[in-house]
Scaffold this active site. Structure first.
Site, PDB file in Angstrom:
ATOM      1  CG  ASP A 149      -2.233   0.678   1.032  1.00  0.00           C
ATOM      2  OD1 ASP A 149      -2.201   1.896   0.876  1.00  0.00           O
ATOM      3  OD2 ASP A 149      -3.304   0.032   1.042  1.00  0.00           O
ATOM      4  CG  HIS A 197      -5.152   3.964   0.791  1.00  0.00           C
ATOM      5  ND1 HIS A 197      -4.744   2.661   0.600  1.00  0.00           N
ATOM      6  CD2 HIS A 197      -6.370   4.058   0.220  1.00  0.00           C
ATOM      7  CE1 HIS A 197      -5.688   2.011  -0.067  1.00  0.00           C
ATOM      8  NE2 HIS A 197      -6.693   2.832  -0.304  1.00  0.00           N
ATOM      9  CB  SER A 242      -9.102   0.746  -0.133  1.00  0.00           C
ATOM     10  OG  SER A 242      -8.441   0.871  -1.348  1.00  0.00           O
TER      11      SER A 242
END
Ligand SMILES: *[C@@H]1O[C@H](CO)[C@@H](O)[C@H](O)[C@H]1NC(C)=O
Ligand SMILES: *[C@@H]1O[C@H](CO)[C@@H](O)[C@H](O)[C@H]1NC(C)=O
Ligand SMILES: *[C@@H]1O[C@H](CO)[C@@H](O)[C@H](O)[C@H]1NC(C)=O
Ligand SMILES: *[C@@H]1O[C@H](CO)[C@@H](O)[C@H](O)[C@H]1NC(C)=O
Ligand SMILES: *[C@@H]1O[C@H](CO)[C@@H](O)[C@H](O)[C@H]1NC(C)=O
Length: 769
Positions: free
Chosen positions: A151, A221, A559
């Site tokens: 990620d 994220h 996600s």
């Protein structure tokens, strides 16, 4: 004169350059040579030998080993044999002709698929007390399972990654804590390793400076996804005073490792997660000894032998490491699901039973329900004058810009002290709030246009805001037009729990069918992915300076649903270390539910009945995954046979399997032992075979079918008796077209095996041809 001179001088030079312009600019490519032999311990010497072989191979085409050294950006040396290199088109075409080269593909960008959730999933009681019979207790909170996340990196100082109470790092861990060029990166006994992969990004124009060459997460994220999968329990988390409670990872006692493969997008139409880096991360993570890989990234699906995600994940799964991936956020259009290889576990997104609500009261006593994350209420409890952004337009602005509350389009003299109505779209929602406040508004009603429909978002606005859906927006505009002095009131936002219906499938969640192999149902399952709270970056965001730094934040996307499943997979790994990735996936799929908290069929975001292309086998039900009864298992050679069934040639098979392999004659993909059954072209009749393994006590299982419309389904045998744990039994399912069916349409049903205690459910998806 001077100009003329210049032109004359330029002419021959241009001619001179002309032949060169035929050569295309250099781009980066992944050159794939196949898997490495498995088994024996690999030594540094072996790795050097592999690297040298890459320089020799490329050197033979470029003319010198020196040029090959300059050109190669990665040598993949652990499980994947190949390299990434900067080449021009002609060189790439030349190397593709080499008999040792199995595939050459451009290094393209993929993109990110941008906690109450565990309570909703039945792991705890009201008040956040963990149920003694919960999977958390049974699976020792995922103790010592190593979860890897590919990620944007990780924020290591987050409380979600504190190592308080953790013992020594498991000795099988072979990874490292890669230091940044300037960033001294603090790993610990919880966050046991990090690495960053930027060479493929840089080769395609990405800029990484000494300051940002680090696995640190500046985007938020990666910290969010990793803490959802394996973060600690962190108490007393709230965002602007909302959603108070604990932030929790699915496997809170797991160890975690971050592999940074995603960087800021290179351009507006190119993401920031590149194939060459992703492949390097998969290859390294497998060698580092991780147990689960979570991957909330994807791109347009392509054929498996030229898809870096399919190749990288294949080698992980072949080594017994489950790979959980997001389905993507391109819904609700059909055929938008990505990460569609059958060895991947592909996750759709659905809602929680929690909303952040604020009510709008109009002067004519109509009340509307909106969404909000604004902690502050209006200055006083009274009606305020209402104005639309069009009526509040500055003299120099156009109506089309003003209606959206774009910067510089509002006249403060008209807005001051009022509630402003802005239309959603084009500019960021948060910025509309900033513009409203700048113009002196006391509050804002943000209305959806028709395209955004029902979906409203809780955002941390700088003034009291209620975000309303399209239908309610029409009501507000109609009320505004109906009176000379329109007024309204917006309530303070509050957290509402146990909302119904929940879950429903998020509008953005990508849908089946699978565009690469329609006989494999994708997505596989759905999990919470709307308004999920988890750890975030604590780096300031230069583009959102008006947003305070939030150690925990609320995000939505597949996600976010993907790491929920990674966390559950981590728990199963701790409980049953010997289960294959396919057995784990089967256990989660066959115990999923297709009903919501009203005990009615799960809906989509338009509140129409959802189907298997929206949610696969259904919504994850963690309380049942440790005791599924039966599993549909698969091993390395089942996947190879699947590729045989797709018509792969010997050289295409070699992308996945190093040993010479002879495909079984006429292997049909319909018999691939997947936990769902999809028949994309049913004519008259067909029979498919499946094999189940008993992972529970001895027992007698009886088949029950909910037939898809227009299909007669029979199961043979319809009773399976298992005398012991571990026993396997085969059965077949015959599908027959009934008279008068409509062709071309998909129909849905299910097959259930039950011994009275376990319910082993598989979705059936059929299209009449
Ligand atoms: C690193 O920082 C530089 C300069 O601030 C910026 O241009 C670049 O986009 C950043 N790159 C990454 C990967 O964050
Ligand atoms: C939770 O946080 C609030 C303020 O952020 C603080 O006043 C309170 O003492 C904290 N409670 C616990 C149990 O830590
Ligand atoms: C209108 O004029 C104001 C004041 O001069 C300026 O700040 C604003 O940007 C202008 N807006 C547009 C849309 O040109
Ligand atoms: C208020 O006005 C709106 C828009 O005209 C209308 O739909 C609504 O029914 C009105 N409410 C009442 C209570 O009359
Ligand atoms: C299969 O169906 C087609 C029409 O759909 C029919 O013409 C044909 O006779 C059928 N074949 C068999 C073997 O039933």
């Amino acid at each position: 004169m001077g100009l003329l001179f210049l032109a004359e001088w330029l002419l021959p030079l241009l001619l001179l350059c002309a032949p060169l312009s035929h050569a295309s600019p250099a781009k980066s490519y992944v050159v794939y040579l196949g898997p490495h032999k498995q088994g024996a311990e690999v030594t540094e010497r072996d790795i050097d030998a592999v690297r040298t072989s890459h320089y020799n191979l490329l050197g033979s085409i470029l003319g010198s080993s020196e040029r090959a050294h300059q050109s190669i950006i990665y040598s993949y040396t652990h499980y994947i044999n190949g390299f990434a290199a900067v080449l021009d088109d002609a060189e790439a075409a030349e190397i593709a002709k080499n008999p040792n080269v199995l595939s050459v593909f451009p290094n393209k960008a993929k993109e990110l698929h941008t906690t109450r959730s565990w309570h909703f999933l039945g792991l705890e009681k009201d008040g956040g007390v963990i149920r003694p019979d919960s999977i958390w207790e049974k699976a020792r909170f995922g103790e010592d399972t190593i979860i890897a996340n590919l990620d944007t990196g990780v924020w290591p100082e987050s409380a979600s990654f504190s190592d308080e109470g953790f013992g020594p790092i498991p000795s099988r861990w072979k990874g490292i804590c890669q230091q940044g060029i300037k960033d001294k990166f603090p790993c610990n006994r919880k966050l046991i390793g990090v690495r960053y992969f930027d060479k493929g990004y840089i080769a395609e124009g990405g800029i990484v400076t000494a300051e940002n060459a680090t696995a640190r997460d500046f985007a938020g994220h990666g910290s969010h996804t990793l803490s959802t999968a394996g973060g600690n329990f962190v108490h007393n988390v709230s965002i602007y005073g909302f959603a108070k409670g604990s932030a929790k990872g699915g496997s809170p006692s797991a160890r975690v490792a971050a592999y940074k493969v995603c960087w800021p997008p290179v351009s507006e139409d190119q993401g920031g997660c590149f194939d060459a880096d992703i492949l390097a991360a998969f290859d390294t993570a497998i060698a580092d000894g991780v147990d689960v890989i979570s991957f909330s990234v994807g791109g347009d699906p392509s054929e498996f032998f030229s898809d870096s995600i399919a190749i990288g994940s294949f080698h992980a799964v072949a080594k017994g490491i489950p790979v959980v991936a997001s389905a993507s956020n391109s819904g609700p259009k059909a055929g938008t699901v990505t990460n569609v290889a059958p060895w991947l576990f592909t996750i759709a997104a659905s809602t929680l039973d929690r909303e952040f609500r604020s009510y709008v009261a109009l002067g004519n006593r109509t009340h509307l329900v909106g969404t909000s994350f604004s902690a502050r209420g209006l200055p006083a409890e009274k009606f305020y004058p209402l104005i639309t952004a069009v009526d509040a337009k500055a003299a120099n602005a156009t109506i089309t810009d003003a209606i959206l509350c774009k910067p510089g389009t509002l006249d403060p003299n008209k807005v001051k002290g009022k509630i402003l109505i802005c239309l959603r779209g084009l500019t960021p929602r948060l910025d509309k709030g900033v513009q409203a406040r700048k113009a002196g508004a006391v509050g804002m009603i943000l209305a959806n246009d028709e395209a955004d429909g029902e979906e409203t978002k809780p955002d941390p606005h700088v003034l009291p805001v209620s975000h309303i859906n399209y239908r309610d927006g029409l009501t507000v505009y109609a009320y505004y037009a109906s009176t000379r002095s329109p007024v309204a009131y917006i309530t303070r936002a509050r957290t509402v729990l146990d909302t119904k219906p929940a879950p429903f499938v998020a509008k953005f969640s990508s849908r089946g069918p699978n565009t690469i192999e329609p006989a494999i149902l994708k997505p596989d399952i759905t999990a919470p992915g709307v308004d999920v709270i988890a750890a975030y970056t604590e780096a300031p965001d230069p583009e959102q300076p008006y947003e305070p730094i939030l150690p925990y934040n609320l995000l939505s996307g597949t996600s976010m649903s993907c790491p929920h499943v990674s966390g559950i997979v981590g728990l199963i790994r701790t409980a049953y270390p010997k289960w294959s990735p396919a057995a784990i996936k089967s256990a989660i799929m066959t115990t999923a539910v297709s009903r919501d908290n009203r005990k009615l069929p799960i809906l989509d975001s338009s509140f129409k009945k959802a189907n298997a292309f929206d949610y696969g086998a259904g919504h994850i039900r963690p309380s049942h995954v440790l005791d599924p009864g039966l599993v549909y298992d698969l091993g390395r050679y089942d996947y190879i046979n699947f590729l045989c069934g797709r018509g792969y040639t010997t050289s295409m098979i070699r992308v996945f399997e190093d040993e010479p392999y002879t495909c079984p004659p006429k292997f049909s993909i319909s018999n691939f032992n997947y936990p769902s059954i999809t028949i994309p072209g049913l004519r008259n009749w067909t029979a498919v075979y499946r094999r189940v393994t008993n992972v529970g006590p001895p027992g007698k299982y009886v088949a029950r079918v909910d037939e898809p419309e227009g299909v007669a389904v029979s199961v043979r045998p319809s009773v399976l008796v298992f005398k012991e744990t571990g026993e396997e039994k085969e059965f077949n399912v015959v599908f027959k077209t009934k008279a008068g069916v409509r062709t071309g349409e998909y129909v849905y049903g299910s097959l259930v095996w039950s011994d009275g205690k376990h319910i082993v459910r598989s979705p059936l998806v059929v299209r009449h041809q």
